[in-house]
Design a protein around this motif. Structure first.
Motif, PDB file in Angstrom:
ATOM      1  N   GLU A 177      -2.191  -1.083  -5.850  1.00 13.38           N
ATOM      2  CA  GLU A 177      -2.290   0.330  -5.424  1.00 13.38           C
ATOM      3  C   GLU A 177      -1.121   0.775  -4.396  1.00 13.38           C
ATOM      4  OE1 GLU A 177      -6.471   0.786  -4.087  1.00 13.38           O
ATOM      5  OE2 GLU A 177      -6.416  -1.389  -4.707  1.00 13.38           O
ATOM      6  N   TYR A 206       1.851   1.574  -5.278  1.00 14.24           N
ATOM      7  CA  TYR A 206       2.457   2.791  -5.912  1.00 14.24           C
ATOM      8  C   TYR A 206       1.368   3.762  -6.904  1.00 14.24           C
ATOM      9  CZ  TYR A 206       6.826   0.483  -4.520  1.00 14.24           C
ATOM     10  OH  TYR A 206       7.719  -0.180  -4.013  1.00 14.24           O
ATOM     11  N   THR A 207       1.224   4.977  -6.399  1.00  8.10           N
ATOM     12  CA  THR A 207       0.007   5.458  -6.960  1.00  8.10           C
ATOM     13  C   THR A 207       0.015   6.559  -8.038  1.00  8.10           C
ATOM     14  OG1 THR A 207      -0.203   6.436  -5.027  1.00  8.10           O
ATOM     15  CG2 THR A 207      -1.404   4.600  -4.983  1.00  8.10           C
ATOM     16  N   GLY A 211      -2.491   2.406 -10.351  1.00  6.67           N
ATOM     17  CA  GLY A 211      -1.456   2.265  -9.715  1.00  6.67           C
ATOM     18  C   GLY A 211      -0.657   1.043 -10.242  1.00  6.67           C
ATOM     19  N   ASN A 267       5.788   2.232 -11.685  1.00  6.57           N
ATOM     20  CA  ASN A 267       5.419   3.852 -11.116  1.00  6.57           C
ATOM     21  C   ASN A 267       6.394   4.934 -11.922  1.00  6.57           C
ATOM     22  OD1 ASN A 267       3.697   5.097  -9.134  1.00  6.57           O
ATOM     23  ND2 ASN A 267       5.684   5.892  -8.432  1.00  6.57           N
ATOM     24  N   ASN A 321       0.015  11.631  -8.443  1.00  2.63           N
ATOM     25  CA  ASN A 321      -0.359  10.948  -7.500  1.00  2.63           C
ATOM     26  C   ASN A 321      -1.893  10.957  -7.285  1.00  2.63           C
ATOM     27  OD1 ASN A 321       0.129   8.869  -5.461  1.00  2.63           O
ATOM     28  ND2 ASN A 321       0.245  10.592  -3.926  1.00  2.63           N
ATOM     29  N   ASP A 322      -2.613   9.830  -7.291  1.00  2.00           N
ATOM     30  CA  ASP A 322      -3.807   9.644  -6.908  1.00  2.00           C
ATOM     31  C   ASP A 322      -4.255   8.440  -5.977  1.00  2.00           C
ATOM     32  OD1 ASP A 322      -6.957  10.184  -6.972  1.00  2.00           O
ATOM     33  OD2 ASP A 322      -7.054   8.817  -8.481  1.00  2.00           O
ATOM     34  N   PRO A 323      -3.924   8.664  -4.582  1.00  3.28           N
ATOM     35  CA  PRO A 323      -3.866   7.344  -3.940  1.00  3.28           C
ATOM     36  C   PRO A 323      -5.129   6.817  -3.434  1.00  3.28           C
ATOM     37  CG  PRO A 323      -3.577   9.556  -2.650  1.00  3.28           C
ATOM     38  CD  PRO A 323      -3.593   9.814  -4.007  1.00  3.28           C
ATOM     39  N   THR A 324      -5.256   5.835  -3.258  1.00  2.59           N
ATOM     40  CA  THR A 324      -6.515   4.965  -2.710  1.00  2.59           C
ATOM     41  C   THR A 324      -5.953   3.817  -1.853  1.00  2.59           C
ATOM     42  OG1 THR A 324      -6.199   3.057  -4.576  1.00  2.59           O
ATOM     43  CG2 THR A 324      -8.164   5.173  -4.739  1.00  2.59           C
ATOM     44  N   TYR A 325      -6.785   3.390  -0.927  1.00  3.47           N
ATOM     45  CA  TYR A 325      -6.169   2.798   0.351  1.00  3.47           C
ATOM     46  C   TYR A 325      -7.002   1.586   0.606  1.00  3.47           C
ATOM     47  CZ  TYR A 325      -4.588   7.562   1.071  1.00  3.47           C
ATOM     48  OH  TYR A 325      -4.203   8.916   1.144  1.00  3.47           O
TER      49      TYR A 325
END
Length: 374
Positions: free
Chosen positions: A165, A167-168, A344, A351, A361-365
């Motif tokens: 995750e 690079y998203t 990711g 990426n 881009n669809d980020p998670t944390y």
């Protein structure tokens, strides 16, 4: 018969089940997939494949024959995956970390926080801390308020702080892709992607070869794992193998996972030579997540296997991965899906590949809490 010596992970798993009662159990894909389906929200991690891939018990840093697909927590109103892994550069004697993946459901952030604090109190000495991953921004912010830290305070890996995750760019929406006259979907960079597609088709024609996609079931397990092993050998040679191992994908092609109704797989062949593997799961009526997506791109390995006589013009072969993606996108579109999430990447090169085929881009944390911080 030699007595089985439990791994650190297995000890922690058994202890956790003892204290958590019927809320925690070994994840069984076929049995528990209807439960996960209830909580699917279109996110990449909240799926049977997501649970089985990211909590797998085959990695040497978190091996478990007791719960090879990890553990699942459910109280009827929320669900998440639980597993235990050592970080790559930690000494073997150091206790593993508990990994909570994809928490979804009612008031799930408070339940995760309470769960972690209870585990810290009652499994003293068996874990070094807890990471929570696949968080959307709202959940991330809520967990920070309960005492968790941003993962940069204690990275999972020195080069990939949040594993894949980090690079998203992973989400591809078909309605934003270009369409050629023949009805084939291409990314917003469709001119370059189209050139690569045509280049590989030219390679096939010049050498009188064909490419096909076959359905994957467990009878193709050996072929599928061969593709996975070949891929990771190439990554190792190129110095791009960060954290992951071939064994991490064992669950994706297992009989148990391929028996889940929402899970499907495809094998790609150049003539009779297996070269591509795609395992994916329906996340919603219009969305699918692709979890094991591999196409062998090393010409020195693949070309000799094709059995071509005489000199071979390999021009265009390097476009093979792009071509394979286009073929899979076409197949998914025919099945009625309008978007695919590729996940990711732990390495920037991966990426870039996804971005160049139209992934947005669809980020998670991630968040982390260390044992000594309580």
């Amino acid at each position: 018969m030699q007595k089985h010596i439990m791994t650190q992970r297995e000890v922690a798993e058994r202890r956790l089940i003892k204290i958590a009662g019927d809320k925690v159990m070994p994840f069984e894909p076929v049995k528990h997939s209807p439960l996960i389906d209830r909580f699917k929200n279109g996110s990449y991690g909240a799926s049977s494949l997501g649970f089985g891939l990211y909590a797998n018990g085959h990695n040497l840093r978190g091996k478990s024959t007791f719960a090879p697909f990890g553990l699942i927590y459910s109280d009827g109103s929320c669900v998440f995956s639980v597993s235990f892994f050592r970080r790559e550069y930690d000494p073997k004697e150091k206790p593993p970390y508990m990994i909570i993946s994809s928490p979804v459901g009612e008031n799930v952030e408070a339940k995760v926080s309470d769960f972690v604090e209870r585990v810290f109190r009652e499994i003293d000495g068996l874990i070094s801390g807890a990471y929570v991953r696949f968080l959307k921004l709202t959940s991330y912010l809520k967990l920070l308020k309960t005492g968790f830290l941003p993962v940069k305070e204690h990275p999972w890996h020195p080069e990939a702080h949040e594993e894949d995750e980090t690079y998203t760019n992973g989400l591809i929406r078909f309605d934003s892709l270009g369409r050629e006259d023949e009805g084939q979907y291409l990314a917003k960079y469709r001119r370059k992607l189209g050139q690569k597609k045509r280049a590989f088709e030219s390679f096939l024609r010049r050498n009188d070869l064909t490419y096909r996609l076959d359905r994957l079931d467990y009878s193709g397990h050996e072929i599928a794992f061969g593709i996975i092993e070949e891929h990771f050998r190439l990554l190792a040679r190129l110095g791009k193998q960060i954290g992951s191992t071939p064994e991490d994908h064992t669950n994706s092609i297992s009989k148990e996972m391929l028996s889940v109704p929402s899970v499907s797989g495809l094998l790609g062949f150049i003539d009779s030579v297996p070269v591509s593997l795609f395992v994916y799961e329906r996340l919603s009526d219009k969305s699918v997540g692709a979890y094991t997506t591999i196409t062998l791109r090393d010409a020195e390995t693949i070309i000799p296997r094709l059995g071509l006589s005489g000199s071979i013009d390999a021009t265009g072969f390097t476009a093979h991965p792009n071509y394979a993606y286009v073929r899979v996108f076409e197949e998914l579109s025919k099945q009625g899906f309008s978007e695919v999430h590729l996940g990711g990447s732990e390495h920037p090169d991966l990426n870039v590949v996804k971005r160049r085929i139209g992934a947005v881009n669809d980020p998670t944390y991630w968040v982390v809490k260390l044992r000594e911080s309580l």
